[in-house]
Design a protein around this motif. Sequence first.
Motif, PDB file in Angstrom:
ATOM      1  N   THR A 238       3.786  17.493 -10.696  1.00 40.76           N
ATOM      2  CA  THR A 238       2.537  17.757  -9.974  1.00 40.76           C
ATOM      3  C   THR A 238       1.369  17.604 -10.942  1.00 40.76           C
ATOM      4  O   THR A 238       1.528  17.845 -12.146  1.00 40.76           O
ATOM      5  N   PRO A 239       0.199  17.192 -10.406  1.00 41.26           N
ATOM      6  CA  PRO A 239      -0.075  16.853  -9.012  1.00 41.26           C
ATOM      7  C   PRO A 239       0.559  15.531  -8.608  1.00 41.26           C
ATOM      8  O   PRO A 239       0.963  14.734  -9.448  1.00 41.26           O
ATOM      9  N   MET A 240       0.618  15.300  -7.285  1.00 38.02           N
ATOM     10  CA  MET A 240       1.140  14.063  -6.709  1.00 38.02           C
ATOM     11  C   MET A 240       0.088  13.478  -5.767  1.00 38.02           C
ATOM     12  O   MET A 240      -0.811  14.191  -5.311  1.00 38.02           O
ATOM     13  N   PHE A 241       0.235  12.187  -5.476  1.00 35.43           N
ATOM     14  CA  PHE A 241      -0.623  11.547  -4.488  1.00 35.43           C
ATOM     15  C   PHE A 241       0.211  11.159  -3.273  1.00 35.43           C
ATOM     16  O   PHE A 241       1.289  10.584  -3.407  1.00 35.43           O
ATOM     17  N   ILE A 242      -0.295  11.489  -2.091  1.00 35.59           N
ATOM     18  CA  ILE A 242       0.341  11.119  -0.824  1.00 35.59           C
ATOM     19  C   ILE A 242      -0.531  10.053  -0.172  1.00 35.59           C
ATOM     20  O   ILE A 242      -1.742  10.233  -0.011  1.00 35.59           O
ATOM     21  N   LYS A 243       0.094   8.919   0.209  1.00 37.17           N
ATOM     22  CA  LYS A 243      -0.667   7.791   0.737  1.00 37.17           C
ATOM     23  C   LYS A 243       0.035   7.187   1.947  1.00 37.17           C
ATOM     24  O   LYS A 243       1.252   6.966   1.892  1.00 37.17           O
ATOM     25  N   PRO A 244      -0.703   6.885   3.026  1.00 42.25           N
ATOM     26  CA  PRO A 244      -0.109   6.053   4.075  1.00 42.25           C
ATOM     27  C   PRO A 244       0.269   4.710   3.455  1.00 42.25           C
ATOM     28  O   PRO A 244      -0.499   4.152   2.662  1.00 42.25           O
ATOM     29  N   ALA A 245       1.423   4.180   3.795  1.00 43.64           N
ATOM     30  CA  ALA A 245       1.872   2.939   3.160  1.00 43.64           C
ATOM     31  C   ALA A 245       1.029   1.740   3.547  1.00 43.64           C
ATOM     32  O   ALA A 245       0.876   0.809   2.765  1.00 43.64           O
ATOM     33  N   ASN A 246       0.448   1.780   4.747  1.00 41.15           N
ATOM     34  CA  ASN A 246      -0.277   0.609   5.252  1.00 41.15           C
ATOM     35  C   ASN A 246      -1.732   0.913   5.570  1.00 41.15           C
ATOM     36  O   ASN A 246      -2.242   0.551   6.629  1.00 41.15           O
ATOM     37  N   GLN A 247      -2.401   1.552   4.649  1.00 36.23           N
ATOM     38  CA  GLN A 247      -3.837   1.767   4.769  1.00 36.23           C
ATOM     39  C   GLN A 247      -4.486   1.409   3.443  1.00 36.23           C
ATOM     40  O   GLN A 247      -3.837   1.371   2.403  1.00 36.23           O
ATOM     41  N   GLY A 248      -5.776   1.166   3.494  1.00 39.82           N
ATOM     42  CA  GLY A 248      -6.536   0.912   2.279  1.00 39.82           C
ATOM     43  C   GLY A 248      -7.738   1.825   2.214  1.00 39.82           C
ATOM     44  O   GLY A 248      -7.908   2.732   3.036  1.00 39.82           O
ATOM     45  N   SER A 249      -8.601   1.572   1.220  1.00 41.60           N
ATOM     46  CA  SER A 249      -9.853   2.306   1.069  1.00 41.60           C
ATOM     47  C   SER A 249      -9.658   3.815   0.960  1.00 41.60           C
ATOM     48  O   SER A 249     -10.521   4.591   1.352  1.00 41.60           O
TER      49      SER A 249
ATOM     50  N   LYS B 189       4.826   5.270   7.912  1.00 43.39           N
ATOM     51  CA  LYS B 189       5.489   5.299   6.613  1.00 43.39           C
ATOM     52  C   LYS B 189       4.489   5.731   5.558  1.00 43.39           C
ATOM     53  O   LYS B 189       3.315   5.337   5.606  1.00 43.39           O
ATOM     54  N   LEU B 190       4.937   6.547   4.632  1.00 45.99           N
ATOM     55  CA  LEU B 190       4.049   6.969   3.556  1.00 45.99           C
ATOM     56  C   LEU B 190       4.797   6.951   2.233  1.00 45.99           C
ATOM     57  O   LEU B 190       6.032   6.913   2.191  1.00 45.99           O
ATOM     58  N   ILE B 191       4.023   6.940   1.161  1.00 40.66           N
ATOM     59  CA  ILE B 191       4.604   7.044  -0.170  1.00 40.66           C
ATOM     60  C   ILE B 191       3.998   8.249  -0.875  1.00 40.66           C
ATOM     61  O   ILE B 191       2.838   8.595  -0.666  1.00 40.66           O
ATOM     62  N   VAL B 192       4.828   8.900  -1.674  1.00 41.84           N
ATOM     63  CA  VAL B 192       4.375   9.996  -2.531  1.00 41.84           C
ATOM     64  C   VAL B 192       4.576   9.519  -3.963  1.00 41.84           C
ATOM     65  O   VAL B 192       5.681   9.114  -4.340  1.00 41.84           O
ATOM     66  N   GLU B 193       3.507   9.536  -4.749  1.00 41.74           N
ATOM     67  CA  GLU B 193       3.561   8.962  -6.093  1.00 41.74           C
ATOM     68  C   GLU B 193       3.197   9.977  -7.163  1.00 41.74           C
ATOM     69  O   GLU B 193       2.430  10.924  -6.915  1.00 41.74           O
ATOM     70  N   GLU B 194       3.731   9.723  -8.338  1.00 38.75           N
ATOM     71  CA  GLU B 194       3.346  10.523  -9.493  1.00 38.75           C
ATOM     72  C   GLU B 194       1.869  10.301  -9.797  1.00 38.75           C
ATOM     73  O   GLU B 194       1.295   9.266  -9.466  1.00 38.75           O
ATOM     74  N   SER B 195       1.259  11.285 -10.437  1.00 35.49           N
ATOM     75  CA  SER B 195      -0.131  11.155 -10.867  1.00 35.49           C
ATOM     76  C   SER B 195      -0.156  10.549 -12.261  1.00 35.49           C
ATOM     77  O   SER B 195       0.457  11.075 -13.188  1.00 35.49           O
TER      78      SER B 195
END
Length: 367
Positions: free
Chosen positions: A180-191, A217-223
Amino acid sequence: MAKKKVGIIFGGKSAEHEVSLQSAKNIVEAIDKSKFDVILIGIDKNGKWHLNDQSSYLLNAENPKLIQLNKSNDPIAIVPGEMDKQMIHAENARQLEQLDVVFPIVHGTLGEDGSLQGMLRLANLPFVGPSVLSSSICMDKDIAKRLLKDAGINVAKGLTYTSARKDKVSYEEAAAYLGTPMFIKPANQGSSVGVSKVSTKREFEAGIESAFQYDHKLIVEESIVGREIECSVLGNTDPKASQLGEILPHTEFYSYQSKYIDEKGAELAIPAELSDEVTKEMQKAAVKAFETLQCEGLARVDFFLTKAGDIYVNEVNTLPGFTKISMYPKLWEISGISYPDLIKRLIELAIERHERDSSLRSTVWDD
């Protein structure tokens, strides 16, 4: 030489609708009117296409918070066919003024993900930007990063989840693997739409709910702690990298607000203060990412540069913003290509690729 008729398609149904309106406004203002006739095609939030007049196509044009498409009374459709018969009036099928090339500046879903590109390909229209395949790959952060990683390009560690298996989303699993912290992102969005930076289970669960509002679909990524560096790439078969720029956000991360609404939300350091060695390494990596994902025309490659000197590709954006505070045109400006000349070059690249594709055989048998 007769002027080319350039159709600028903008707006769209995605969460980046307003960004697209701003990009279109800047392109219309900058394009060389002595070389190109502009035909404006605005897509409203319901997906209806409008033939717009340059004098009245936007409402509240100077306010990015209130900017809107001014819907016309001329709904149009683009249909498959010969180069001079694609545009018709959607209500009475009357043939309209035809296009020589299209500059699609519809950011996000249904504009940047290959959908619009596929329709233009069927209509036999040259268009600015990458192909159907490349557009769809780059839009999907999960798929794009798998391919980049396979090509030996550093990307952040991450986990992928789908709404169909929402019960498998686990804060404990993600935190143990990514920290942590992590980033949560929709897989098919920008901006940065739907993106959350989270550290606690409560924040994680809220971020998951937010991201699933924008995508299945979403991705959770390391910071990754590092400088945010961006590079513009231009070309078809021989792409070139621009000088580099750095994002200096005044907020916790470079959010949608910072990018498009609040001009004080971030500073752009152009060019970035980097050694020649690091600059060349990142430019080389930008071109490699561009080619790995089979981009053509244009793309902006976003990096993280850590204190240890490690370079990570964060995203490859195939239709980057063209607003007055956008990095893509600014980087080419300091690299020697003015905004009007950049638009002209992108149009030339679109026509060049279309001619190349048109030379391919469409039958197995000789006549």
